[in-house]
Scaffold this motif. Structure first.
Motif, PDB file in Angstrom:
ATOM      1  N   GLU A   1      -0.466 -14.362  47.104  1.00  0.00           N
ATOM      2  CA  GLU A   1       0.016 -12.952  47.246  1.00  0.00           C
ATOM      3  C   GLU A   1       0.170 -12.243  46.033  1.00  0.00           C
ATOM      4  O   GLU A   1       0.735 -12.782  44.969  1.00  0.00           O
ATOM      5  CB  GLU A   1       1.207 -12.919  48.169  1.00  0.00           C
ATOM      6  N   ILE A   2      -0.516 -11.237  45.583  1.00  0.00           N
ATOM      7  CA  ILE A   2      -0.679 -10.400  44.657  1.00  0.00           C
ATOM      8  C   ILE A   2       0.225  -9.174  44.896  1.00  0.00           C
ATOM      9  O   ILE A   2      -0.326  -8.402  45.943  1.00  0.00           O
ATOM     10  CB  ILE A   2      -1.728 -10.086  44.099  1.00  0.00           C
ATOM     11  N   GLY A   3       1.173  -8.715  44.133  1.00  0.00           N
ATOM     12  CA  GLY A   3       1.989  -7.490  44.354  1.00  0.00           C
ATOM     13  C   GLY A   3       1.220  -6.294  44.231  1.00  0.00           C
ATOM     14  O   GLY A   3       0.027  -6.358  43.778  1.00  0.00           O
ATOM     15  N   ALA A   4       1.802  -5.191  44.192  1.00  0.00           N
ATOM     16  CA  ALA A   4       1.259  -3.838  44.148  1.00  0.00           C
ATOM     17  C   ALA A   4       0.958  -3.430  42.613  1.00  0.00           C
ATOM     18  O   ALA A   4       2.040  -4.035  41.751  1.00  0.00           O
ATOM     19  CB  ALA A   4       2.216  -2.810  44.687  1.00  0.00           C
ATOM     20  N   SER A   5       0.103  -2.857  42.284  1.00  0.00           N
ATOM     21  CA  SER A   5      -0.329  -2.300  40.984  1.00  0.00           C
ATOM     22  C   SER A   5      -0.116  -3.437  39.907  1.00  0.00           C
ATOM     23  O   SER A   5       0.291  -3.075  38.888  1.00  0.00           O
ATOM     24  CB  SER A   5       0.610  -1.130  40.655  1.00  0.00           C
ATOM     25  N   CYS A   6      -0.609  -4.558  40.426  1.00  0.00           N
ATOM     26  CA  CYS A   6      -0.841  -5.779  39.140  1.00  0.00           C
ATOM     27  C   CYS A   6      -1.914  -5.388  38.610  1.00  0.00           C
ATOM     28  O   CYS A   6      -3.069  -4.713  39.143  1.00  0.00           O
ATOM     29  CB  CYS A   6      -0.773  -6.915  39.912  1.00  0.00           C
ATOM     30  N   THR A   7      -2.561  -5.900  37.443  1.00  0.00           N
ATOM     31  CA  THR A   7      -3.614  -6.046  36.684  1.00  0.00           C
ATOM     32  C   THR A   7      -4.258  -7.478  36.482  1.00  0.00           C
ATOM     33  O   THR A   7      -3.556  -8.067  35.671  1.00  0.00           O
ATOM     34  CB  THR A   7      -4.076  -4.804  35.530  1.00  0.00           C
ATOM     35  N   ILE A   8      -5.430  -7.898  36.844  1.00  0.00           N
ATOM     36  CA  ILE A   8      -5.661  -9.354  36.480  1.00  0.00           C
ATOM     37  C   ILE A   8      -6.982  -9.213  35.720  1.00  0.00           C
ATOM     38  O   ILE A   8      -8.036  -8.873  36.649  1.00  0.00           O
ATOM     39  CB  ILE A   8      -5.775 -10.229  37.681  1.00  0.00           C
ATOM     40  N   ASP A   9      -7.220  -9.322  34.609  1.00  0.00           N
ATOM     41  CA  ASP A   9      -8.327  -9.196  34.051  1.00  0.00           C
ATOM     42  C   ASP A   9      -9.412 -10.345  33.942  1.00  0.00           C
ATOM     43  O   ASP A   9      -8.819 -11.615  33.997  1.00  0.00           O
ATOM     44  CB  ASP A   9      -8.213  -9.005  32.282  1.00  0.00           C
ATOM     45  N   LYS A  10     -10.780  -9.975  34.213  1.00  0.00           N
ATOM     46  CA  LYS A  10     -11.635 -11.140  34.058  1.00  0.00           C
ATOM     47  C   LYS A  10     -11.910 -11.725  32.783  1.00  0.00           C
ATOM     48  O   LYS A  10     -11.103 -11.335  31.735  1.00  0.00           O
ATOM     49  CB  LYS A  10     -13.114 -10.581  34.433  1.00  0.00           C
ATOM     50  N   GLY A  11     -12.097 -13.084  32.666  1.00  0.00           N
ATOM     51  CA  GLY A  11     -12.407 -13.757  31.475  1.00  0.00           C
ATOM     52  C   GLY A  11     -13.423 -13.173  30.475  1.00  0.00           C
ATOM     53  O   GLY A  11     -14.550 -12.553  31.159  1.00  0.00           O
ATOM     54  N   VAL A  12     -13.417 -13.422  29.390  1.00  0.00           N
ATOM     55  CA  VAL A  12     -14.447 -12.880  28.495  1.00  0.00           C
ATOM     56  C   VAL A  12     -15.835 -13.774  28.712  1.00  0.00           C
ATOM     57  O   VAL A  12     -16.673 -12.848  29.113  1.00  0.00           O
ATOM     58  CB  VAL A  12     -13.998 -13.034  26.747  1.00  0.00           C
ATOM     59  N   SER A  13     -15.788 -14.987  29.262  1.00  0.00           N
ATOM     60  CA  SER A  13     -17.082 -15.486  29.419  1.00  0.00           C
ATOM     61  C   SER A  13     -16.810 -16.805  30.493  1.00  0.00           C
ATOM     62  O   SER A  13     -17.478 -16.994  31.333  1.00  0.00           O
ATOM     63  CB  SER A  13     -17.709 -16.399  28.371  1.00  0.00           C
TER      64      SER A  13
ATOM     65  N   LYS B   1       2.463 -16.772  43.897  1.00  0.00           N
ATOM     66  CA  LYS B   1       3.011 -15.279  44.348  1.00  0.00           C
ATOM     67  C   LYS B   1       3.506 -14.312  43.066  1.00  0.00           C
ATOM     68  O   LYS B   1       4.231 -14.847  42.207  1.00  0.00           O
ATOM     69  CB  LYS B   1       4.145 -15.595  45.277  1.00  0.00           C
ATOM     70  N   PHE B   2       2.873 -13.025  43.403  1.00  0.00           N
ATOM     71  CA  PHE B   2       3.277 -12.401  42.054  1.00  0.00           C
ATOM     72  C   PHE B   2       3.679 -10.951  42.598  1.00  0.00           C
ATOM     73  O   PHE B   2       3.528 -10.493  43.768  1.00  0.00           O
ATOM     74  CB  PHE B   2       1.900 -11.724  41.461  1.00  0.00           C
TER      75      PHE B   2
ATOM     76  N   LEU C   1       5.790 -18.531  40.746  1.00  0.00           N
ATOM     77  CA  LEU C   1       6.567 -17.283  41.223  1.00  0.00           C
ATOM     78  C   LEU C   1       6.692 -16.576  40.000  1.00  0.00           C
ATOM     79  O   LEU C   1       7.560 -16.949  38.817  1.00  0.00           O
ATOM     80  CB  LEU C   1       7.847 -17.360  41.794  1.00  0.00           C
ATOM     81  N   PHE C   2       6.060 -15.067  39.861  1.00  0.00           N
ATOM     82  CA  PHE C   2       6.309 -14.327  38.769  1.00  0.00           C
ATOM     83  C   PHE C   2       6.883 -13.038  39.257  1.00  0.00           C
ATOM     84  O   PHE C   2       6.485 -12.436  40.177  1.00  0.00           O
ATOM     85  CB  PHE C   2       4.913 -13.866  38.223  1.00  0.00           C
ATOM     86  N   ALA C   3       8.281 -12.646  38.805  1.00  0.00           N
ATOM     87  CA  ALA C   3       8.635 -11.353  39.301  1.00  0.00           C
ATOM     88  C   ALA C   3       8.003 -10.140  38.753  1.00  0.00           C
ATOM     89  O   ALA C   3       7.376 -10.522  37.676  1.00  0.00           O
ATOM     90  CB  ALA C   3      10.245 -11.572  38.875  1.00  0.00           C
ATOM     91  N   ALA C   4       8.639  -8.983  38.996  1.00  0.00           N
ATOM     92  CA  ALA C   4       8.024  -7.770  38.586  1.00  0.00           C
ATOM     93  C   ALA C   4       7.861  -7.646  37.054  1.00  0.00           C
ATOM     94  O   ALA C   4       8.847  -7.926  36.333  1.00  0.00           O
ATOM     95  CB  ALA C   4       8.721  -6.458  39.347  1.00  0.00           C
ATOM     96  N   GLN C   5       6.722  -6.775  36.624  1.00  0.00           N
ATOM     97  CA  GLN C   5       6.563  -6.371  35.187  1.00  0.00           C
ATOM     98  C   GLN C   5       6.472  -7.570  34.197  1.00  0.00           C
ATOM     99  O   GLN C   5       6.477  -7.242  33.029  1.00  0.00           O
ATOM    100  CB  GLN C   5       7.720  -5.373  34.909  1.00  0.00           C
ATOM    101  N   VAL C   6       5.978  -8.766  34.807  1.00  0.00           N
ATOM    102  CA  VAL C   6       5.580  -9.812  33.722  1.00  0.00           C
ATOM    103  C   VAL C   6       4.078  -9.573  33.025  1.00  0.00           C
ATOM    104  O   VAL C   6       3.335  -9.136  33.898  1.00  0.00           O
ATOM    105  CB  VAL C   6       5.630 -11.305  34.465  1.00  0.00           C
TER     106      VAL C   6
END
Lengths: 314, 314, 314
Positions: free
Chosen positions: A190-202, A212-213, A230-235
C-alpha cells in the motif's frame, strides 16, 4: 534496461560514432549504469578514476573516452563524450512516447482492479489483480504493479531519476541522464497519498511485497525497499539505497543514497541516516546512532552547566 | 461511524459468526475504535492487556477473543479474530463504492462554490457555500467541508488511515484496518497545495474554523486541529493528535501521534514534538522544549572546548 | 503586479473610498507590497512602525491608516483599513477567473512542447518551446515558463501565497492577502514530481535558468532561486528567500523566509537555515553553520562523559 532483442556491437558503434576496440562480434543485451550492469550490457565511463571499476565490472561493452587496453572478451566504444552517447542510446531504445489518452491502450490491467477517475496510466504499464488506484494518481510508462496493491490519491509512480552531469562550461550546467529503469511494486503493497517513487536510472526501483507507506514519502531512483517495511509520513529515501525486509522508519526520517539499512532496523522520527545501519537495532538522531546511546547524549548536554559550575567551584 | 439505523446485536453476531454473551436485546448505533467509542457503539479488543480499558470504555458491544465476564448492560461478541470481524463490519456498513465520474452525483455542493477542472469529488461529500477548490484536488467519500473554504491544487482530503495489524505468521505481514471515519473541514479554512489530510479510523479528522495550512502538510487519521491555527509548509501531524486553538507550527515541524499541543503554543521550524506540550509557550528543537532553554543549550555546546581547556590547565 | 494601463490616483481613491493627500495628478502603474515596490506603484502600510519604511520606499502612492505628511511628489490614500483596501484593488485588477476547461484558451504554448493528459493550465499562462509537462500538473493563471523546461507529474506551479493578516477580534482570525504575483520559470529548468512553487504576493517567484529540483520541493511566495542550483528532495524554501546561483541544497533542508544564501553555497541534508549564509562554503546542522565546525561540535558532545570523569577524578 534490456533490449527487446540483442543488438550487434558494430551497430551500436555506428549509431554513436564510436571507435570499436576488442571483440567486434558481441551482441549487446541491454543498457545499464555501473551499479546495475549485468553480463552482456553496455555501460559507460567518463572519469579516469572510474576506468578500472568499469572495465572490471560485469559490463561487456564499455563506452569510454580514452582508448585503454580492452579486457578479454569485451569491447570498448571509444569517443569523446560517453555520457551523451549513452543518453542517445537510451533515447533510441527507450524513447519517450507522449500519451494522448489518460489510460494507455498498451497498459494491461488485471481482473478486479479498480481505477478511480483522473488517473494517468502510461504506456506498457502492467497492473495486477484486485488493486485499487485512487484518483489523480500518475503511473509512468513501463511501471509494473502486482496484485492487491492500493495506491492512495495524488501519488506519482515512475518519475524520472534526479541525475545530472555537470558541464560548467555551458550556460545551463546540468545535462540530464535520461532514465530507462522502471518501478516494480510487488503484491500486497500500500502506497499512501502524494508519494513519489522515481524510476531507476537503468535498473529498477523495487517496493517489496507487503510493504506499507504512509503519505508524502519520496523514494529515489533505483532504491530497493524490502518486504514488510513500514514507512511513516514524509520519509525520504535517496537513490540506490537498499532497505532490507521489515525495516520501520518513523515520520520525516531522511535516508541518504547508496547505503543499506539492515533487516528489522527501526529508525525513530526525524532522524537522518547518512551511512549504512546494521539490522535489528533502533536508531535515532542525526547522524542516526543507537537510540539509547543518543538519548544519553541528550542527557549529557543538559549537564554541561553543572560541569561548568563544578570546575568553577574547584 | 454511526449506522443509518441501529442494528440488533443478534444480527451483528450472526454476521460475524460470534458467540453473543450478555444483553442480547441491545441495538448497535455505530462502529468505533477504542479512542472514539460512544455509548451504543461496537468496538473490538484483541490483546488481553487492553481488555479492561475496552470493557470499561463507553462501548456497549465489544468484539473480543476470549469469553470474559460481561459488564452489566453490555454485550460481548466472542470469536477468534476480533480485528477481522471488525473490518468485515466496516466493509459491510461503509462499503467502498467506485466512482465512475470525477464528481459524484451524490455530492452536495453549495451556492457560489467554484470547482476547478480535474477535481475528484467522491460519494456523499458535502461542500458548503463560496468555496474555491483548485485543480487536481481529490476529495474522498463522506468528506464534509464548510463555507468559504479554499483548497489549493493537488491536495488530497480523506485518504485512508495508515493503520495495520501485524500478522508475522503470514507472508505479507500487515493487515489493513479499513477506515470508516471522515474528514470535517470547518468554515473559513484554507488548505495549501499538495497537502494530505487522512480520514479517521472510525471517528473524524477535524480542521477547526479559520485555520490556515501552507503547502505539503500531512495530517494523520483522526487528528483534531483547533480553530485559527497556522501551519507552515511541510509540517506533519501524527494520528489522533490534538492541536488546540491558535497554535502556530513553523516549517517542517513533526508532531507525533496521540498527544496534545495546548492553546496558543508556538513550535519553531524543524522541531520535533514527541509528547504533549503546554499551551501559551514557544518551543524549539528535538525533543521540542522551551525555546529559550534550548537556545541556551546550543550555547553551552559551543563552550565544551573551553571547558576542556579549563580542566586541562588546572 | 503592473496594471495594463496606468490608472489615475483619483480613480483609485474613489474605488477604495480613501481621502487623497499629496499629488492628485499621479498615474498608478501597479500594485506591490513593500518588498517589491517600484516607482509608480501603489503600496500599503497599516502599522505605525512601518510608516517610515513605506513612505521612503519606491512606492509613489501609499494606502495608509493615518494622515501623515506626504513626501514630495507622492500621494497618500488615507482610510481605516489599508489591508482590505489593497486586497480589493488586487481583486479588481487581477480578478480570479474560473476555468471551464483544463487548458485555457488564453494559454500560449510553444512549438514542440508536450502536454501529457490530466494537466491543468490556467488563464494567460505562457509556456515556451520543447517543454515536457507530465500528467496531473497544475499551472495557475499568469505563470510564465521558458524553453526546454521539464515538469514531472503532480507538481503545482503558482498556488496562492501563504500570507494572512491577524484580526483577533473576529471569530476567524486570519484575513487572506490575495496574491497578484506570478511564477516565472526560466529556460532549461527541471522541476521534480509533486513540488509546489507559490506565486509571489505581488512580485514574481523566479526559478533561474538551468536549475534542477528533485521531488516534493516547496518554494514560498516571491522566492528568487538563482541559475544552476540543485535542490534534493523535500527541501522547503520560505517566502522571499534569495538563493543565489549554483547553490546546492541536500534532502529535507529547510530555509527560512527573507534571507539570502550566497553563490555556490552547499547545505547538507536536513539542515535548517534560519538566517543568511555566505556563498562558497559548506554548511550543516540547525542552525546551519560551517560543516567542519559543526562536525567538531558533534565530536565534542561525545566527549562530555570523559570531561565528567576527569573533573570527578581530580
Amino acid at each position: 534496461m534490456k533490449f527487446e532483442t540483442p543488438v550487434p556491437v558494430t551497430e551500436i558503434a555506428a549509431q554513436i560514432g564510436a571507435k570499436l576496440v576488442g571483440n567486434t562480434s558481441l551482441l549487446a543485451t541491454g543498457l545499464n549504469e555501473i551499479h546495475k550492469v549485468e553480463n552482456g550490457d553496455i555501460s559507460f565511463v567518463d572519469f579516469e578514476k572510474y576506468y578500472n571499476a568499469s572495465l572490471n565490472s560485469k559490463a561487456t561493452i564499455i563506452i569510454i573516452n580514452k582508448e585503454v587496453e580492452c579486457p578479454a572478451g569485451k569491447a570498448l566504444l571509444v569517443l569523446n563524450d560517453p555520457f551523451s552517447a549513452y543518453v542517445s542510446l537510451v533515447k533510441k531504445y527507450r524513447p519517450f512516447v507522449p500519451s494522448h489518452v489518460p489510460i494507455s491502450d498498451t497498459a494491461v490491467i488485471g481482473e478486479g482492479t479498480i481505477i478511480q477517475p483522473n488517473v494517468f496510466i502510461g504506456n506498457h504499464v502492467r497492473i495486477g489483480k484486485n488493486c485499487l488506484i485512487h484518483p489523480n494518481v500518475t503511473i509512468y510508462d513501463h511501471t509494473i504493479i502486482g496484485d492487491n496493491v492500493i495506491i492512495q490519491a495524488g501519488t506519482v509512480i515512475g518519475a524520472d531519476a534526479f541525475y545530472f552531469k555537470k558541464r560548467p562550461e555551458r550556460e545551463a550546467w546540468y545535462d540530464k541522464l535520461e532514465s530507462c529503469g522502471r518501478v516494480i511494486i510487488e503484491d500486497d503493497v500500500e502506497i499512501g497519498a502524494s508519494c513519489t517513487i522515481d524510476k531507476g536510472v537503468s535498473g529498477d526501483t523495487i517496493i517489496g511485497r507487503g510493504t506499507k507507506f504512509d503519505n508524502m514519502i519520496h523514494i529515489g531512483h533505483g532504491a530497493v525497499i524490502g518486504k514488510n517495511c513500514l514507512f511513516a509520513a514524509q520519509v525520504g529515501i535517496g537513490g540506490k539505497a537498499i532497505i532490507e525486509d521489515g525495516v520501520i522508519l518513523w515520520g520525516q526520517v531522511g535516508v541518504s543514497k547508496d547505503l543499506t539499512i539492515g533487516k528489522g532496523a527501526v529508525v525513530l522520527a526525524q532522524s537522518g541516516v547518512p551511512s549504512s545501519l546494521e539490522g535489528g537495532k533502533t536508531y535515532f538522531g542525526y547522524p542516526a546512532e543507537d537510540a539509547r546511546q543518543k538519548r544519553r547524549e541528550l542527557g549529557w548536554i543538559k549537564r554541561i552547566p553543572e560541569i561548568w559550575q563544578r570546575i568553577n567551584n574547584q
